[in-house]
Structures are given as C-alpha cells and as structure tokens.
Design a protein around this motif. Structure first.
Motif, mmCIF file in Angstrom:
data_model
loop_
_atom_site.group_PDB
_atom_site.id
_atom_site.type_symbol
_atom_site.label_atom_id
_atom_site.label_comp_id
_atom_site.label_asym_id
_atom_site.label_seq_id
_atom_site.Cartn_x
_atom_site.Cartn_y
_atom_site.Cartn_z
ATOM 1 N N ALA A 155 0.471 -1.495 0.003
ATOM 2 C CA ALA A 155 -0.035 0.207 -0.013
ATOM 3 C C ALA A 155 0.615 1.170 0.483
ATOM 4 O O ALA A 155 1.916 1.460 0.448
ATOM 5 N N THR A 156 0.144 2.429 -0.719
ATOM 6 C CA THR A 156 1.228 3.275 -0.776
ATOM 7 C C THR A 156 1.013 4.399 0.192
ATOM 8 O O THR A 156 -0.545 4.729 0.810
ATOM 9 N N ASP A 157 1.327 5.156 1.166
ATOM 10 C CA ASP A 157 0.549 6.277 2.191
ATOM 11 C C ASP A 157 0.067 7.409 1.046
ATOM 12 O O ASP A 157 0.715 7.523 0.007
ATOM 13 N N GLY A 158 -1.303 7.981 1.925
ATOM 14 C CA GLY A 158 -1.661 9.188 0.689
ATOM 15 C C GLY A 158 -2.575 8.475 -0.126
ATOM 16 O O GLY A 158 -2.927 9.664 -0.729
ATOM 17 N N ILE A 159 -2.404 7.005 0.245
ATOM 18 C CA ILE A 159 -3.449 6.505 -1.564
ATOM 19 C C ILE A 159 -4.429 5.658 -0.918
ATOM 20 O O ILE A 159 -4.017 5.342 0.081
ATOM 21 N N VAL A 160 -5.976 5.395 -0.682
ATOM 22 C CA VAL A 160 -6.441 4.548 -0.231
ATOM 23 C C VAL A 160 -7.355 4.027 -1.358
ATOM 24 O O VAL A 160 -7.128 3.296 -1.881
ATOM 25 N N ASP A 161 -5.516 2.698 -1.006
ATOM 26 C CA ASP A 161 -5.335 1.290 -1.750
ATOM 27 C C ASP A 161 -6.680 0.247 -1.041
ATOM 28 O O ASP A 161 -6.289 0.171 0.144
ATOM 29 N N LEU A 162 -7.060 -0.051 -1.785
ATOM 30 C CA LEU A 162 -8.631 -0.866 -1.963
ATOM 31 C C LEU A 162 -8.000 -2.389 -2.543
ATOM 32 O O LEU A 162 -7.805 -2.036 -3.496
ATOM 33 N N TRP A 163 -8.568 -3.528 -1.330
ATOM 34 C CA TRP A 163 -8.500 -4.582 -2.856
ATOM 35 C C TRP A 163 -10.097 -5.303 -1.840
ATOM 36 O O TRP A 163 -9.993 -5.409 -0.827
ATOM 37 N N VAL A 164 -11.097 -5.412 -2.786
ATOM 38 C CA VAL A 164 -12.438 -6.064 -2.469
ATOM 39 C C VAL A 164 -12.741 -7.321 -2.791
ATOM 40 O O VAL A 164 -12.147 -7.693 -3.889
ATOM 41 N N ARG A 165 -13.468 -7.804 -2.714
ATOM 42 C CA ARG A 165 -14.101 -9.511 -2.350
ATOM 43 C C ARG A 165 -15.145 -9.386 -2.166
ATOM 44 O O ARG A 165 -15.813 -8.720 -1.452
ATOM 45 N N THR A 166 -16.579 -10.724 -3.202
ATOM 46 C CA THR A 166 -17.460 -10.782 -2.102
ATOM 47 C C THR A 166 -17.106 -12.224 -1.981
ATOM 48 O O THR A 166 -15.959 -13.088 -1.129
ATOM 49 N N LEU A 167 -17.848 -12.086 -0.515
ATOM 50 C CA LEU A 167 -18.040 -13.371 0.480
ATOM 51 C C LEU A 167 -18.224 -14.299 -0.253
ATOM 52 O O LEU A 167 -20.073 -14.084 -1.205
ATOM 53 N N ASP A 168 -17.255 -15.481 -0.065
ATOM 54 C CA ASP A 168 -17.786 -16.906 -1.060
ATOM 55 C C ASP A 168 -18.950 -17.865 0.276
ATOM 56 O O ASP A 168 -18.182 -18.591 0.715
ATOM 57 N N VAL A 169 -20.337 -17.434 0.455
ATOM 58 C CA VAL A 169 -20.639 -17.817 1.504
ATOM 59 C C VAL A 169 -21.023 -19.899 1.391
ATOM 60 O O VAL A 169 -21.445 -19.997 2.269
ATOM 61 N N ASN A 170 -20.693 -20.025 0.018
ATOM 62 C CA ASN A 170 -21.135 -21.466 -0.398
ATOM 63 C C ASN A 170 -19.859 -22.229 -0.203
ATOM 64 O O ASN A 170 -19.634 -23.085 -0.679
ATOM 65 N N GLY A 171 -18.346 -21.167 -0.003
ATOM 66 C CA GLY A 171 -17.205 -21.567 0.297
ATOM 67 C C GLY A 171 -16.850 -21.275 1.427
ATOM 68 O O GLY A 171 -16.991 -21.497 2.801
ATOM 69 N N ARG A 172 -15.601 -20.489 1.626
ATOM 70 C CA ARG A 172 -14.567 -20.697 2.801
ATOM 71 C C ARG A 172 -15.225 -19.494 3.683
ATOM 72 O O ARG A 172 -14.436 -19.685 4.799
ATOM 73 N N ASP A 173 -16.188 -19.470 2.561
ATOM 74 C CA ASP A 173 -17.206 -17.953 4.269
ATOM 75 C C ASP A 173 -18.323 -18.283 4.240
ATOM 76 O O ASP A 173 -19.358 -17.859 4.757
#
Ligand SMILES: [Zn+2]
Length: 208
Positions: A93-111
């Motif tokens: 991540a870089t300071d001063g930048i809102v670094d985002l990693w997004v995903r959906t929950l895998d409700v039928n699998g690991r989540d």
C-alpha cells in the motif's frame, strides 16, 4: 529557461495538492462479476467525498465513541494520510493513497460462516457486513447486499461500506464487551461510513 522550468515543476504539484488531497485506488475487485462497474462508481464517489470540504467538516465536528482518544483534527489527518495497517499478503500500500482490495464473500465455500448473516434481509440496510473477522486485507461484502445495492443503484450505500471497512483497515474498531447496535452506531467506524453514505447521496442528488 532552466530556472523557469524548475519553477513550473515546483508549482504543479502544489496545485494538484490543492484540488485533490487524496486518491482512491482499487487494486483488485474479486467476485463482483457484472457489478464491477457499479463498484468503480462507488470508488469514484468515495474519492470525491474524501476530498470534499463537507467531509472535513463532518469529521471535525463528529462526536463519536472508539476514537482511540484522538482529536477530530487528528482523526481527519489519519484518514488523509491513508496509512493502511492491513493489506493482503504480497501486496503493498502507498501512504496518501486509499489502497483497496475488495471481494465478495464466498458464502457457499470458505466464508460459509457468513451465509446466514448474508441471507438475512436486515443486512441490506447495513453497510458493515464483511471484513470483521475476515482480516485478510480484502474488504469482503455479502453477494446479496452487493446485488441489492446494485439493483437500486445505491452507490452511496456501497461507498459507505468501503468507508466503514477502510476505518478498520486504518486500525479502528467498534468492539465492546456488551454492545448494542445503537451503541455501535455511535462509534467512529460507523459514523464515518454513514457520513460518506450521506455525502454521496447529497452529491448525487445535487447533480442531475
Ligand atoms: Zn465493522
């Protein structure tokens, strides 16, 4: 001539700083499928709001629980510095930048532990379902909530969700041994999420 170019070089970054204080960068969007474009609109809306005077005022006049004892001025500074505390493995991540990693929950699998939660319609009004407990640096969202917000074009709700989760990434929480929803809604994390949601709504209703 060299002097002039040098002077221009000094001027431009300053001007950029004045018009835009912070950038939102989505490094990866996983599992969003057809809603990826909808998410891009929410990232843009989040960025616009973070750069607005209304957001600065909103933070500086906010009375919230769980602020780690910081003053409103310091809280605003912490957000704008964008020093992420958790990022996915092998990512930077870089300071001063809102670094985002997004995903959906895998409700039928690991989540699968989120499955019941995700299928409860009350979550549609609740932007907070996700990362709490996941902790992999990705902001995870219930597929059902994403679908609902996309179907109602509720960019504000999704942007609010990102803001809420991002406060967790910056190290804030809303935990207390015994807490009610009404108490949680008084915490900094919740209030920032609601502030962003409300400002995006306002922004979108102002522009036709
Ligand atoms: Zn939360």
């Amino acid at each position: 001539m060299k002097k002039i170019i040098f002077a221009l070089g000094l001027l431009f970054p300053v001007q950029i700083c004045l018009s835009q204080k912070i950038t939102v960068k989505a490094h990866s969007v996983v599992g969003y499928g057809q809603y990826t474009e909808f998410a891009q609109k929410a990232f843009k809306a989040l960025e616009l709001v973070l750069n607005s005077d209304e957001f600065r005022e909103g933070i500086k006049t906010m009375k919230a629980e769980k602020t780690q004892g910081y003053t409103p001025e310091k809280l605003y500074e912490i957000i704008m510095q964008a020093k992420e505390k958790t990022v996915p493995t092998d990512s930077t991540a870089t300071d001063g930048i809102v670094d985002l990693w997004v995903r959906t929950l895998d409700v039928n699998g690991r989540d699968s532990k989120w499955k019941d939660n995700c299928e409860n319609p009350s979550i549609f009004g609740n932007q907070t379902i996700g990362i709490d407990g996941a902790g992999d640096g990705f902001m995870a969202i219930c597929p059902s909530a994403l679908e609902h917000w996309a179907s109602t074009n509720d960019i504000a709700a999704l942007a609010g969700h990102y803001a809420h989760e991002y406060m967790h990434v910056l190290g804030f929480d809303h935990y207390r041994l015994i807490s009610s929803q009404s108490w949680r809604e008084r915490t900094f994390v919740y209030k920032v999420g609601y502030l962003v949601r409300d400002l995006v709504k306002k922004m979108n209703s102002a522009s036709p």
